[in-house]
Design a protein around this motif. Sequence first.
Motif, PDB file in Angstrom:
ATOM      1  N   LEU A  28       0.828  -1.201   0.000  1.00 11.57           N
ATOM      2  CA  LEU A  28       0.000   0.000   0.000  1.00 11.57           C
ATOM      3  C   LEU A  28       0.867   1.258   0.000  1.00 11.57           C
ATOM      4  CD1 LEU A  28      -2.919   1.114   0.267  1.00 11.57           C
ATOM      5  CD2 LEU A  28      -2.522   1.155   2.718  1.00 11.57           C
ATOM      6  N   LEU A  29       1.907   1.264   0.830  1.00 10.73           N
ATOM      7  CA  LEU A  29       2.776   2.441   0.905  1.00 10.73           C
ATOM      8  C   LEU A  29       3.609   2.627  -0.357  1.00 10.73           C
ATOM      9  CD1 LEU A  29       4.053   2.244   4.580  1.00 10.73           C
ATOM     10  CD2 LEU A  29       2.498   3.919   3.619  1.00 10.73           C
ATOM     11  N   PHE A  30       4.148   1.530  -0.890  1.00 12.60           N
ATOM     12  CA  PHE A  30       5.045   1.651  -2.031  1.00 12.60           C
ATOM     13  C   PHE A  30       4.327   1.727  -3.359  1.00 12.60           C
ATOM     14  CE2 PHE A  30       8.377  -0.542   0.747  1.00 12.60           C
ATOM     15  CZ  PHE A  30       8.788   0.677   1.250  1.00 12.60           C
ATOM     16  N   SER A  31       3.000   1.725  -3.358  1.00 10.54           N
ATOM     17  CA  SER A  31       2.276   1.921  -4.611  1.00 10.54           C
ATOM     18  C   SER A  31       2.363   3.380  -5.062  1.00 10.54           C
ATOM     19  CB  SER A  31       0.819   1.496  -4.462  1.00 10.54           C
ATOM     20  OG  SER A  31       0.160   2.306  -3.509  1.00 10.54           O
ATOM     21  N   SER A  32       2.673   4.259  -4.147  1.00  5.29           N
ATOM     22  CA  SER A  32       2.854   5.666  -4.475  1.00  5.29           C
ATOM     23  C   SER A  32       4.317   5.903  -4.858  1.00  5.29           C
ATOM     24  CB  SER A  32       2.492   6.526  -3.270  1.00  5.29           C
ATOM     25  OG  SER A  32       2.831   7.863  -3.492  1.00  5.29           O
ATOM     26  N   SER A  33       4.528   6.520  -6.017  1.00  3.67           N
ATOM     27  CA  SER A  33       5.900   6.682  -6.513  1.00  3.67           C
ATOM     28  C   SER A  33       6.740   7.592  -5.616  1.00  3.67           C
ATOM     29  CB  SER A  33       5.893   7.207  -7.942  1.00  3.67           C
ATOM     30  OG  SER A  33       5.329   8.498  -7.988  1.00  3.67           O
ATOM     31  N   TRP A  34       6.160   8.658  -5.081  1.00  2.48           N
ATOM     32  CA  TRP A  34       6.979   9.566  -4.264  1.00  2.48           C
ATOM     33  C   TRP A  34       7.313   8.950  -2.911  1.00  2.48           C
ATOM     34  CZ3 TRP A  34       5.064  11.675   0.270  1.00  2.48           C
ATOM     35  CH2 TRP A  34       3.696  11.595   0.461  1.00  2.48           C
ATOM     36  N   LEU A  35       6.414   8.130  -2.342  1.00  4.96           N
ATOM     37  CA  LEU A  35       6.761   7.433  -1.099  1.00  4.96           C
ATOM     38  C   LEU A  35       7.848   6.389  -1.343  1.00  4.96           C
ATOM     39  CD1 LEU A  35       3.356   6.828   0.710  1.00  4.96           C
ATOM     40  CD2 LEU A  35       5.269   8.195   1.497  1.00  4.96           C
ATOM     41  N   ARG A  36       7.775   5.715  -2.494  1.00 11.29           N
ATOM     42  CA  ARG A  36       8.797   4.736  -2.850  1.00 11.29           C
ATOM     43  C   ARG A  36      10.151   5.414  -3.026  1.00 11.29           C
ATOM     44  NH1 ARG A  36       5.931   2.289  -6.525  1.00 11.29           N
ATOM     45  NH2 ARG A  36       6.551   3.696  -8.182  1.00 11.29           N
ATOM     46  N   ARG A  37      10.152   6.592  -3.650  1.00 13.39           N
ATOM     47  CA  ARG A  37      11.396   7.338  -3.860  1.00 13.39           C
ATOM     48  C   ARG A  37      12.001   7.774  -2.526  1.00 13.39           C
ATOM     49  NH1 ARG A  37       9.691  11.432  -7.233  1.00 13.39           N
ATOM     50  NH2 ARG A  37       9.934  10.014  -8.971  1.00 13.39           N
ATOM     51  N   ILE A  38      11.165   8.227  -1.594  1.00 16.60           N
ATOM     52  CA  ILE A  38      11.643   8.641  -0.274  1.00 16.60           C
ATOM     53  C   ILE A  38      12.220   7.448   0.480  1.00 16.60           C
ATOM     54  CG2 ILE A  38      10.876   9.454   1.995  1.00 16.60           C
ATOM     55  CD1 ILE A  38       8.922  11.296   0.515  1.00 16.60           C
ATOM     56  N   ALA A  39      11.544   6.297   0.414  1.00 21.83           N
ATOM     57  CA  ALA A  39      12.011   5.109   1.131  1.00 21.83           C
ATOM     58  C   ALA A  39      13.353   4.635   0.588  1.00 21.83           C
ATOM     59  CB  ALA A  39      10.973   4.000   1.027  1.00 21.83           C
ATOM     60  N   VAL A  40      13.480   4.581  -0.741  1.00 22.67           N
ATOM     61  CA  VAL A  40      14.732   4.108  -1.336  1.00 22.67           C
ATOM     62  C   VAL A  40      15.871   5.072  -1.030  1.00 22.67           C
ATOM     63  CG1 VAL A  40      15.901   3.668  -3.535  1.00 22.67           C
ATOM     64  CG2 VAL A  40      13.620   2.749  -3.128  1.00 22.67           C
TER      65      VAL A  40
END
Length: 64
Positions: A28-40
């Motif tokens: 659910l969290l990583f389906s959003s591209s900007w949240l995925r970018r922040i996490a990586v």
Amino acid sequence: MSRMLTSIFMIGSIGYFVFRYRYRLMNLLFSSSWLRRIAVSSVMNMPGVKQKLMQTVFGGPSAR
């Protein structure tokens, strides 16, 4: 005392449900591209992670 036990129980319950549904929450969290970018980017900024990942992916001196 009762308030402390209630808060401990609530924290434990939340921890249990987060652990039980951890993969659904991550999807659910990583389906959003900007949240995925922040996490990586935050994981890559941890000391040693980027170097270890680059050695694993592109090869390097092995520690044997």
